[in-house]
Enzyme design. Structure first.
Site, short mmCIF file in Angstrom:
data_model
loop_
_atom_site.label_atom_id
_atom_site.label_comp_id
_atom_site.label_asym_id
_atom_site.label_seq_id
_atom_site.Cartn_x
_atom_site.Cartn_y
_atom_site.Cartn_z
N GLY A 3 0.78 -1.23 0.00
CA GLY A 3 0.00 0.00 0.00
C GLY A 3 0.81 1.28 0.00
O GLY A 3 0.24 2.37 0.09
N GLY A 5 2.66 2.63 -2.46
CA GLY A 5 2.41 3.40 -3.67
C GLY A 5 1.10 4.17 -3.60
O GLY A 5 1.02 5.34 -3.97
N ASN A 32 6.08 -0.33 -18.70
CA ASN A 32 5.83 -0.60 -17.28
C ASN A 32 4.34 -0.85 -17.04
O ASN A 32 3.62 -0.03 -16.47
CB ASN A 32 6.35 0.55 -16.42
CG ASN A 32 6.44 0.17 -14.97
OD1 ASN A 32 5.82 -0.79 -14.53
ND2 ASN A 32 7.19 0.94 -14.21
N ASN A 34 2.70 -2.85 -15.10
CA ASN A 34 2.22 -2.88 -13.71
C ASN A 34 1.91 -1.48 -13.20
O ASN A 34 0.88 -1.25 -12.55
CB ASN A 34 3.22 -3.56 -12.79
CG ASN A 34 3.30 -5.05 -13.00
OD1 ASN A 34 2.37 -5.65 -13.52
ND2 ASN A 34 4.39 -5.65 -12.60
N TYR A 39 -1.86 2.96 -11.90
CA TYR A 39 -2.33 4.34 -12.06
C TYR A 39 -3.75 4.38 -12.60
O TYR A 39 -4.59 5.14 -12.12
CB TYR A 39 -1.40 5.13 -12.96
CG TYR A 39 0.01 5.26 -12.43
CD1 TYR A 39 0.27 5.43 -11.08
CD2 TYR A 39 1.10 5.21 -13.29
CE1 TYR A 39 1.56 5.53 -10.59
CE2 TYR A 39 2.40 5.32 -12.81
CZ TYR A 39 2.62 5.48 -11.47
OH TYR A 39 3.89 5.60 -10.99
#
Length: 69
Positions: A3, A5, A32, A34, A39
């Site tokens: 958590g 990020g 990227n 992932n 996002y």
């Protein structure tokens, strides 16, 4: 997966809102997946049209009209 990020993203979003910013932008490398998925899962849109442009070294000095080092 702990958590962190999400906490960082949320903190930065709060700062953007507090500072009355019109938007909050950052960059992500196209490979990227992932990060992109992360996002997007938080409502971000990854814009396909923008690319980072970089000028360094001799080309930078030449454009600036600076003499060679």
């Amino acid at each position: 997966g702990r958590g962190i990020g999400r906490m960082v993203l949320r903190h930065l979003a709060r700062l953007a809102v507090e500072l009355d910013c019109g938007r909050f932008e950052w960059t992500v490398l196209d490979w990227n997946r992932n990060a992109i998925d992360f996002y997007e899962s938080h409502g971000a849109s990854v814009l396909p049209d923008w690319r980072i442009v970089r000028l360094t070294g001799e080309p930078l000095r030449r454009l600036a009209g600076s003499p060679q080092p």
